[in-house]
Design a protein around this motif. Structure first.
Motif, PDB file in Angstrom:
ATOM      1  N   ASP A  70       0.864  -1.173   0.000  1.00 34.92           N
ATOM      2  CA  ASP A  70       0.000   0.000   0.000  1.00 34.92           C
ATOM      3  C   ASP A  70       0.899   1.220   0.000  1.00 34.92           C
ATOM      4  OD1 ASP A  70      -2.428  -1.391   0.069  1.00 34.92           O
ATOM      5  OD2 ASP A  70      -2.238  -1.690   2.226  1.00 34.92           O
ATOM      6  N   PRO A  80      -7.311   4.391  -2.753  1.00 34.89           N
ATOM      7  CA  PRO A  80      -5.977   4.026  -2.256  1.00 34.89           C
ATOM      8  C   PRO A  80      -5.072   3.544  -3.384  1.00 34.89           C
ATOM      9  CG  PRO A  80      -7.626   2.450  -1.511  1.00 34.89           C
ATOM     10  CD  PRO A  80      -8.357   3.513  -2.255  1.00 34.89           C
ATOM     11  N   SER A  82      -2.156   1.042  -4.492  1.00 37.96           N
ATOM     12  CA  SER A  82      -1.577  -0.217  -4.040  1.00 37.96           C
ATOM     13  C   SER A  82      -0.967  -0.953  -5.221  1.00 37.96           C
ATOM     14  CB  SER A  82      -2.625  -1.095  -3.356  1.00 37.96           C
ATOM     15  OG  SER A  82      -3.598  -1.510  -4.271  1.00 37.96           O
TER      16      SER A  82
END
Length: 100
Positions: A70, A80, A82
């Motif tokens: 991450d 997010p 990642s």
């Protein structure tokens, strides 16, 4: 920038069984990793001692690897960030060993 510095535990077994003076069987396996990564290779083979210094083997190998990182949050897309890697590698192999 993210860095990835770590040491992961790995545990494994290896076995060599001599059938007779010429023939033998090998087996190896291990597994390791923590939290967001893993590794797990295994192999099995049959071998033949051609001379005291030369042997050949024929076998099958499997390797599994997994990695997840991450790396923060993408504020432009509101999601997010990642990175994920998962791979299975497998197939037959042939080996020759020279001892001295």
């Amino acid at each position: 920038m993210a860095t990835n510095d770590r040491v992961d535990p790995v545990a494994g077994l290896a076995a060599h069984y001599r059938i007779d003076y010429r023939w033998f069987v090998n087996a190896q396996a291990d597994i390791g990793g923590l939290d967001n990564n893993a590794t797990g290779p295994a192999l099995g083979s049959v071998g033949y001692n051609r001379t005291p210094a030369i042997s050949t083997t024929l076998g099958y190998r499997v390797l599994y690897t997994y990695e997840k990182q991450d790396t923060g949050f993408n504020y432009l897309l509101f999601e997010p960030r990642s990175f994920r890697y998962q791979q299975w590698l497998y197939g037959p192999f042939v080996g020759v060993k020279f001892s001295f």
